[in-house]
Scaffold this active site. Structure first.
Site, PDB file in Angstrom:
ATOM      1  N   ARG A   1      -0.312  63.533 -50.826  1.00 31.56           N
ATOM      2  CA  ARG A   1      -0.532  64.932 -50.478  1.00 31.56           C
ATOM      3  C   ARG A   1      -1.411  65.541 -51.567  1.00 31.56           C
ATOM      4  O   ARG A   1      -1.332  65.152 -52.736  1.00 31.56           O
ATOM      5  CB  ARG A   1       0.790  65.715 -50.384  1.00 31.56           C
ATOM      6  CG  ARG A   1       1.603  65.417 -49.133  1.00 31.56           C
ATOM      7  CD  ARG A   1       0.939  65.966 -47.889  1.00 31.56           C
ATOM      8  NE  ARG A   1       1.749  65.811 -46.678  1.00 31.56           N
ATOM      9  CZ  ARG A   1       1.668  64.787 -45.853  1.00 31.56           C
ATOM     10  NH1 ARG A   1       0.837  63.785 -46.132  1.00 31.56           N
ATOM     11  NH2 ARG A   1       2.417  64.730 -44.774  1.00 31.56           N
TER      12      ARG A   1
ATOM     13  N   GLU B   1      -6.435  72.410 -48.585  1.00 32.73           N
ATOM     14  CA  GLU B   1      -7.070  71.770 -47.434  1.00 32.73           C
ATOM     15  C   GLU B   1      -7.342  72.834 -46.369  1.00 32.73           C
ATOM     16  O   GLU B   1      -6.441  73.612 -46.065  1.00 32.73           O
ATOM     17  CB  GLU B   1      -6.173  70.685 -46.844  1.00 32.73           C
ATOM     18  CG  GLU B   1      -6.117  69.426 -47.672  1.00 32.73           C
ATOM     19  CD  GLU B   1      -5.334  68.316 -47.001  1.00 32.73           C
ATOM     20  OE1 GLU B   1      -5.012  68.429 -45.791  1.00 32.73           O
ATOM     21  OE2 GLU B   1      -5.031  67.329 -47.668  1.00 32.73           O
TER      22      GLU B   1
ATOM     23  N   HIS C   1      -8.272  64.086 -44.499  1.00 32.97           N
ATOM     24  CA  HIS C   1      -6.868  63.847 -44.150  1.00 32.97           C
ATOM     25  C   HIS C   1      -6.755  63.071 -42.837  1.00 32.97           C
ATOM     26  O   HIS C   1      -6.052  63.478 -41.907  1.00 32.97           O
ATOM     27  CB  HIS C   1      -6.097  65.170 -44.053  1.00 32.97           C
ATOM     28  CG  HIS C   1      -4.620  65.005 -44.295  1.00 32.97           C
ATOM     29  ND1 HIS C   1      -3.845  66.005 -44.847  1.00 32.97           N
ATOM     30  CD2 HIS C   1      -3.776  63.967 -44.053  1.00 32.97           C
ATOM     31  CE1 HIS C   1      -2.582  65.587 -44.929  1.00 32.97           C
ATOM     32  NE2 HIS C   1      -2.520  64.356 -44.456  1.00 32.97           N
TER      33      HIS C   1
END
Length: 305
Positions: A221, A249, A268
């Protein structure tokens, strides 16, 4: 027993369900029926944090089954009596495959060659001889199911593996040993969940301990790594990185990481593959059958894991 899932295709992937189970397709902004009697909820994949607001509106909820391996957006938000389950095992193949691809792309200079192709330049002299994966020392930080899958995929490359987890066990080192282990690794792969203990784990000290020329691969993450520390250390060119996740993000367009030649960014996508839904809904179907039979679900999240 009413079940809400986020994908229309999921209804055909659940397998046979017991009598009395009703499955409906639901999105947080498009609910198919009254919120009463929903006992099992599958939120959308990579749901935004505000999706958790719906928890307060589901009075009969028993189980939340995530489609992600990470549960950080949901931990600490469960109403009393509601069990949170993650998708441990679902993303092993895809994420470990991405990590191998990321390592190979960097070591074999593929980003440089793609840019050369855009310029229609034959860049042999620019990159050859490239580095190689064979014989590299790989440190896996996060020795869970994805880490195990990664080990299997790295085995043919004759690498030397070191494993790190929250606590030590046979064949696995503890996180506290990282200052000693980092200088001995050519490739450092992050696969830990985001918890209060792992948030900011990759800081100035962590990066400084990595050996010259080492590669950092973040498939965990974004907040596991401190962005300012990444920018500072990667900006020196001393180490490199492949990042599938960032903090925040999406990564803002003016962030220096975008322009660094020693950084490869992907949006991602490590777990976003064609086989995701069949694997995910196989787990969901199993969990529904367990709950309908009065059995406890698997993959229960405890202490953020």
């Amino acid at each position: 027993m009413k079940v809400w899932i986020p994908h229309e295709d999921g209804t055909s992937l659940l397998g046979d369900l017991p009598a009395g189970v009703t499955v409906e397709v639901a999105q947080p902004d498009r609910l198919p029926s009254p919120v009463t009697d929903v006992r099992f909820w599958v939120p959308p994949f990579l749901a935004e944090a505000e999706t958790t607001d719906l928890l307060r509106e589901l009075p009969d909820l028993d189980v939340v089954q995530l489609l992600t391996a990470g549960a950080d957006a949901w931990v600490g938000r469960m109403p009393p009596g509601v069990t949170l389950c993650d998708a441990r095992g679902v993303h092993d193949q895809a994420t470990s495959e991405w990590v191998v691809a990321a390592i190979l792309a960097h070591l074999r200079s593929l980003p440089t060659l793609v840019r050369a192709q855009d310029r229609r330049e034959w860049a042999y002299r620019e990159v050859a001889p490239t580095d190689e994966l064979a014989g590299k020392r790989v440190l896996i930080v996060g020795a869970g199911s994805i880490g195990t899958a990664l080990e299997a995929r790295l085995a043919p490359f004759e690498v030397r593996l070191t494993r790190v987890a929250r606590t030590a066990r046979p064949g696995v080192h503890a996180v506290a040993e990282l200052p000693r282990l980092l200088p001995e690794a050519d490739v450092v792969v992050l696969l830990v969940p985001l918890t209060e203990q792992t948030r900011g784990l990759v800081d100035e000290g962590f990066l400084a301990a990595m050996c010259d020329g080492a590669l950092l691969v973040n498939a965990a993450r974004g907040p596991v790594a401190q962005t300012e520390a990444l920018v500072a250390e990667l900006g020196t060119g001393r180490i490199s990185a492949v990042l599938d996740v960032t903090d925040p993000e999406p990564l803002p367009a003016d962030n220096p990481l975008w322009a660094m030649p020693n950084v490869l960014l992907t949006p991602h996508v490590a777990g976003s593959v064609q086989g995701l839904l069949p694997r995910a809904y196989r787990l969901v179907g199993d969990q529904i059958r367990r709950c309908a039979a009065g059995e406890p679900p698997t993959n229960v999240v405890v202490a953020g894991y």
